[in-house]
Design a protein around this motif. Structure first.
Motif, PDB file in Angstrom:
ATOM      1  N   ASP A  11       0.598  -1.425  -0.049  1.00  0.00           N
ATOM      2  CA  ASP A  11      -0.064  -0.069  -0.085  1.00  0.00           C
ATOM      3  C   ASP A  11       0.884   1.339  -0.073  1.00  0.00           C
ATOM      4  OD1 ASP A  11      -2.351  -1.207  -0.168  1.00  0.00           O
ATOM      5  OD2 ASP A  11      -2.527  -1.417   2.238  1.00  0.00           O
ATOM      6  N   LYS A  12       2.066   1.232  -0.216  1.00  0.00           N
ATOM      7  CA  LYS A  12       3.055   2.380  -0.353  1.00  0.00           C
ATOM      8  C   LYS A  12       2.500   2.894  -1.640  1.00  0.00           C
ATOM      9  CE  LYS A  12       5.429   2.403   3.530  1.00  0.00           C
ATOM     10  NZ  LYS A  12       6.620   2.139   3.673  1.00  0.00           N
ATOM     11  N   VAL A  13       2.503   4.263  -1.945  1.00  0.00           N
ATOM     12  CA  VAL A  13       2.341   4.926  -3.016  1.00  0.00           C
ATOM     13  C   VAL A  13       3.690   5.335  -3.675  1.00  0.00           C
ATOM     14  CG1 VAL A  13       1.070   6.720  -4.153  1.00  0.00           C
ATOM     15  CG2 VAL A  13       0.102   5.624  -2.339  1.00  0.00           C
ATOM     16  N   ALA A  14       3.987   4.732  -4.769  1.00  0.00           N
ATOM     17  CA  ALA A  14       5.484   5.009  -5.673  1.00  0.00           C
ATOM     18  C   ALA A  14       4.771   5.558  -6.850  1.00  0.00           C
ATOM     19  CB  ALA A  14       6.116   3.782  -5.681  1.00  0.00           C
ATOM     20  N   ILE A  15       5.618   6.557  -7.223  1.00  0.00           N
ATOM     21  CA  ILE A  15       5.817   7.227  -8.430  1.00  0.00           C
ATOM     22  C   ILE A  15       7.070   6.776  -9.306  1.00  0.00           C
ATOM     23  CG2 ILE A  15       6.084   9.766  -9.656  1.00  0.00           C
ATOM     24  CD1 ILE A  15       4.411  11.045  -7.248  1.00  0.00           C
ATOM     25  N   VAL A  16       6.746   6.260 -10.432  1.00  0.00           N
ATOM     26  CA  VAL A  16       7.833   5.779 -11.245  1.00  0.00           C
ATOM     27  C   VAL A  16       8.053   6.620 -12.436  1.00  0.00           C
ATOM     28  CG1 VAL A  16       9.115   3.894 -12.121  1.00  0.00           C
ATOM     29  CG2 VAL A  16       7.861   3.283 -10.014  1.00  0.00           C
TER      30      VAL A  16
ATOM     31  N   VAL B 171       2.161   4.742  -9.335  1.00  0.00           N
ATOM     32  CA  VAL B 171       1.798   5.685 -10.441  1.00  0.00           C
ATOM     33  C   VAL B 171       3.006   5.845 -11.457  1.00  0.00           C
ATOM     34  CG1 VAL B 171       1.357   8.311 -10.717  1.00  0.00           C
ATOM     35  CG2 VAL B 171       0.714   7.189  -8.546  1.00  0.00           C
ATOM     36  N   SER B 172       2.593   5.347 -12.719  1.00  0.00           N
ATOM     37  CA  SER B 172       3.577   5.273 -13.677  1.00  0.00           C
ATOM     38  C   SER B 172       3.698   6.643 -14.594  1.00  0.00           C
ATOM     39  CB  SER B 172       3.014   4.036 -14.652  1.00  0.00           C
ATOM     40  OG  SER B 172       3.147   3.080 -13.872  1.00  0.00           O
ATOM     41  N   VAL B 173       4.700   6.916 -14.941  1.00  0.00           N
ATOM     42  CA  VAL B 173       4.753   8.325 -15.663  1.00  0.00           C
ATOM     43  C   VAL B 173       5.764   8.060 -16.884  1.00  0.00           C
ATOM     44  CG1 VAL B 173       5.679  10.803 -15.610  1.00  0.00           C
ATOM     45  CG2 VAL B 173       4.657   9.559 -13.342  1.00  0.00           C
ATOM     46  N   ALA B 174       5.414   8.803 -18.034  1.00  0.00           N
ATOM     47  CA  ALA B 174       6.156   8.846 -19.186  1.00  0.00           C
ATOM     48  C   ALA B 174       5.494   9.551 -20.247  1.00  0.00           C
ATOM     49  CB  ALA B 174       6.626   7.199 -19.733  1.00  0.00           C
ATOM     50  N   ARG B 175       6.101   9.600 -21.360  1.00  0.00           N
ATOM     51  CA  ARG B 175       5.327  10.683 -22.487  1.00  0.00           C
ATOM     52  C   ARG B 175       4.466   9.650 -23.048  1.00  0.00           C
ATOM     53  NH1 ARG B 175       9.953  13.686 -25.341  1.00  0.00           N
ATOM     54  NH2 ARG B 175      10.931  11.612 -25.281  1.00  0.00           N
ATOM     55  N   SER B 176       4.533   8.254 -23.202  1.00  0.00           N
ATOM     56  CA  SER B 176       3.740   7.573 -24.082  1.00  0.00           C
ATOM     57  C   SER B 176       2.487   6.979 -23.449  1.00  0.00           C
ATOM     58  CB  SER B 176       4.507   6.276 -24.679  1.00  0.00           C
ATOM     59  OG  SER B 176       3.723   5.482 -25.175  1.00  0.00           O
ATOM     60  N   ALA B 177       1.340   7.692 -23.726  1.00  0.00           N
ATOM     61  CA  ALA B 177       0.098   7.207 -23.028  1.00  0.00           C
ATOM     62  C   ALA B 177      -0.339   6.119 -23.515  1.00  0.00           C
ATOM     63  CB  ALA B 177      -1.125   8.320 -23.548  1.00  0.00           C
TER      64      ALA B 177
ATOM     65  N   GLY C  95      -2.570   0.156 -11.372  1.00  0.00           N
ATOM     66  CA  GLY C  95      -2.256   1.344 -10.852  1.00  0.00           C
ATOM     67  C   GLY C  95      -2.851   2.364 -11.605  1.00  0.00           C
ATOM     68  N   LEU C  96      -1.994   3.622 -11.629  1.00  0.00           N
ATOM     69  CA  LEU C  96      -2.502   4.865 -12.256  1.00  0.00           C
ATOM     70  C   LEU C  96      -1.432   5.152 -13.294  1.00  0.00           C
ATOM     71  CD1 LEU C  96      -4.305   7.506 -12.063  1.00  0.00           C
ATOM     72  CD2 LEU C  96      -2.820   8.237 -10.571  1.00  0.00           C
ATOM     73  N   ALA C  97      -1.672   5.789 -14.449  1.00  0.00           N
ATOM     74  CA  ALA C  97      -0.946   6.031 -15.517  1.00  0.00           C
ATOM     75  C   ALA C  97      -1.149   7.778 -15.654  1.00  0.00           C
ATOM     76  CB  ALA C  97      -1.347   5.433 -16.746  1.00  0.00           C
ATOM     77  N   VAL C  98      -0.237   8.240 -15.639  1.00  0.00           N
ATOM     78  CA  VAL C  98      -0.189   9.838 -15.915  1.00  0.00           C
ATOM     79  C   VAL C  98       0.818  10.164 -16.743  1.00  0.00           C
ATOM     80  CG1 VAL C  98      -0.133  12.180 -14.837  1.00  0.00           C
ATOM     81  CG2 VAL C  98      -0.738   9.958 -13.641  1.00  0.00           C
ATOM     82  N   PRO C  99       0.533  10.345 -18.260  1.00  0.00           N
ATOM     83  CA  PRO C  99       1.507  10.996 -19.081  1.00  0.00           C
ATOM     84  C   PRO C  99       2.061  12.244 -18.975  1.00  0.00           C
ATOM     85  CG  PRO C  99      -0.607  10.244 -20.159  1.00  0.00           C
ATOM     86  CD  PRO C  99      -0.969  10.111 -18.821  1.00  0.00           C
ATOM     87  N   ALA C 100       3.291  12.722 -18.795  1.00  0.00           N
ATOM     88  CA  ALA C 100       3.876  13.580 -18.509  1.00  0.00           C
ATOM     89  C   ALA C 100       5.349  13.865 -19.125  1.00  0.00           C
ATOM     90  CB  ALA C 100       3.996  13.683 -17.111  1.00  0.00           C
ATOM     91  N   ASP C 101       5.777  14.980 -19.368  1.00  0.00           N
ATOM     92  CA  ASP C 101       7.047  15.376 -19.713  1.00  0.00           C
ATOM     93  C   ASP C 101       7.775  15.744 -18.635  1.00  0.00           C
ATOM     94  OD1 ASP C 101       9.452  16.564 -20.483  1.00  0.00           O
ATOM     95  OD2 ASP C 101       8.764  17.764 -21.996  1.00  0.00           O
TER      96      ASP C 101
ATOM     97  N   GLN D  90       3.769  18.704 -11.769  1.00  0.00           N
ATOM     98  CA  GLN D  90       2.569  19.253 -10.912  1.00  0.00           C
ATOM     99  C   GLN D  90       1.388  18.034 -10.800  1.00  0.00           C
ATOM    100  OE1 GLN D  90       3.049  20.878  -7.581  1.00  0.00           O
ATOM    101  NE2 GLN D  90       5.124  21.472  -8.266  1.00  0.00           N
ATOM    102  N   ASN D  91       0.921  18.214 -11.866  1.00  0.00           N
ATOM    103  CA  ASN D  91      -0.142  17.451 -12.310  1.00  0.00           C
ATOM    104  C   ASN D  91      -0.080  15.960 -11.967  1.00  0.00           C
ATOM    105  OD1 ASN D  91      -2.905  16.840 -13.820  1.00  0.00           O
ATOM    106  ND2 ASN D  91      -1.644  15.810 -15.030  1.00  0.00           N
ATOM    107  N   VAL D  92       1.249  15.444 -12.203  1.00  0.00           N
ATOM    108  CA  VAL D  92       1.375  13.987 -11.705  1.00  0.00           C
ATOM    109  C   VAL D  92       1.120  13.837 -10.009  1.00  0.00           C
ATOM    110  CG1 VAL D  92       3.134  12.341 -11.304  1.00  0.00           C
ATOM    111  CG2 VAL D  92       3.011  13.272 -13.452  1.00  0.00           C
ATOM    112  N   ILE D  93       1.911  14.758  -9.342  1.00  0.00           N
ATOM    113  CA  ILE D  93       1.633  14.887  -7.993  1.00  0.00           C
ATOM    114  C   ILE D  93       0.068  14.798  -7.495  1.00  0.00           C
ATOM    115  CG2 ILE D  93       2.437  16.310  -5.712  1.00  0.00           C
ATOM    116  CD1 ILE D  93       4.601  14.834  -7.440  1.00  0.00           C
TER     117      ILE D  93
END
Length: 235
Positions: free
Chosen positions: A6-11, A34-40, A52-58, A66-69
Motif C-alpha cells: 500500500d505504499k504509493v510509488a511514483i515511477v 503511479v507510472s509516468v512517461a510521455r507515451s500514453a 495502478g495509475l498512469a499519468v502521461p507527462a514530460d 505538478q499534475n502527476v503529484i
C-alpha cells in the motif's frame, strides 16, 4: 524489512525498460504505482498490469510534474516513494555534439529529477517520511570517450541527489542512488534481446531488484549508493 504494501510509488520513465520493470515489481510487492512517461498508450497497458495509475507527462515540464503529484494525491491521498528513472542518452565527440541535444539530455536527466524531487518534498516533510530513489548510471563515477555530455548530465544528477540526501536525512526522508552499468533496454536506440546484449548487459529486472532492495531496507537503514554492473563491463 520495510513492507511496501500500500505504499504509493511514483515511477518516471515507466513505459519501457528499467522503469517498466520497477513499476511491475513494486506492484507485485503490494505498492500502489503511479507510472509516468510521455507515451500514453504504453502507460495505459502498464497501469492495467499494475492495477495502478498512469499519468502521461514530460518530466522536464513543471506543469506536467505538478499534475502527476496532484493526480497521485487525488487517487491515493499520499506519496511514499519517488523513483526518478527517466533518462535519455546520446554519444558523440564534444566538437560534434549539437547544442539542442545538450539541452534535451540535461532537461530529462537533470531537470526532470530536480522537478520531481522538489515537488514531492513538501509532502514528505509534512509526513516526516518518504524515499527518493535516483537511477543514474555508473558513468556518474567515471568518464569515457564520446560521453562528455551524457556523463556530465549524470555527474550533475548524482551531485544533486547526494546533496539532497544531506539536506533531508534529519527529517526522516531517505535518498538513495543506484548506478547501473550496461542494461539490455531500448536506451540509445539499442535493440534489447540480441545475442550480444544477452551476454554483456544487465537486465531491467536486475535494476528493479536493486530498487526493491533499497526500498525494503529497515527504516533505520539508509542505502545511500548502490553500484550494479555486469562483470564483463570494462572500466
Amino acid at each position: 524489512m520495510n513492507d511496501l504494501t500500500d505504499k504509493v510509488a511514483i515511477v518516471t520513465g515507466a513505459s519501457r525498460g528499467i522503469g517498466r520493470a520497477v513499476a511491475l515489481l513494486l506492484a507485485i510487492q503490494g505498492a500502489r504505482v503511479v507510472s509516468v512517461a510521455r507515451s500514453a498508450d504504453e502507460l495505459e497497458e502498464l497501469a492495467h498490469k499494475t492495477n495502478g495509475l498512469a499519468v502521461p507527462a514530460d518530466v522536464a515540464d513543471e506543469t506536467d510534474v505538478q499534475n502527476v503529484i496532484s493526480e497521485a494525491l487525488r487517487h491515493y491521498g499520499r506519496i511514499d516513494i519517488l523513483v526518478c528513472n527517466a533518462g535519455v542518452g546520446s554519444f558523440n565527440l564534444l566538437e560534434h555534439f549539437p547544442a539542442d541535444e545538450w539541452d534535451r539530455m540535461f532537461d530529462v536527466n537533470v531537470k526532470g529529477t530536480f522537478l520531481f524531487c522538489k515537488a514531492v518534498l513538501p509532502y514528505f516533510k509534512a509526513q516526516k517520511s518518504g524515499h527518493i530513489v535516483g537511477i543514474t548510471s555508473d558513468v556518474a563515477r567515471r568518464t569515457f570517450e564520446h560521453g562528455t555530455v551524457y556523463g556530465a548530465s549524470k555527474f550533475a544528477q548524482d551531485a544533486m541527489l547526494g546533496s539532497l540526501r544531506k539536506e533531508v536525512r534529519a527529517q526522516g526522508i531517505k535518498v538513495s542512488t543506484i548506478y547501473p552499468g550496461l542494461v539490455d533496454t531500448y536506451f540509445n536506440e539499442a535493440k534489447p534481446g540480441s545475442l550480444e546484449t544477452e551476454k554483456t548487459h544487465l537486465k531491467p529486472a536486475d535494476i528493479a531488484q536493486a530498487v526493491r532492495y533499497v526500498l525494503e531496507a529497515p527504516p533505520h537503514v539508509v542505502v545511500d549508493e548502490l553500484m550494479i554492473h555486469p562483470l564483463t563491463q570494462e572500466w
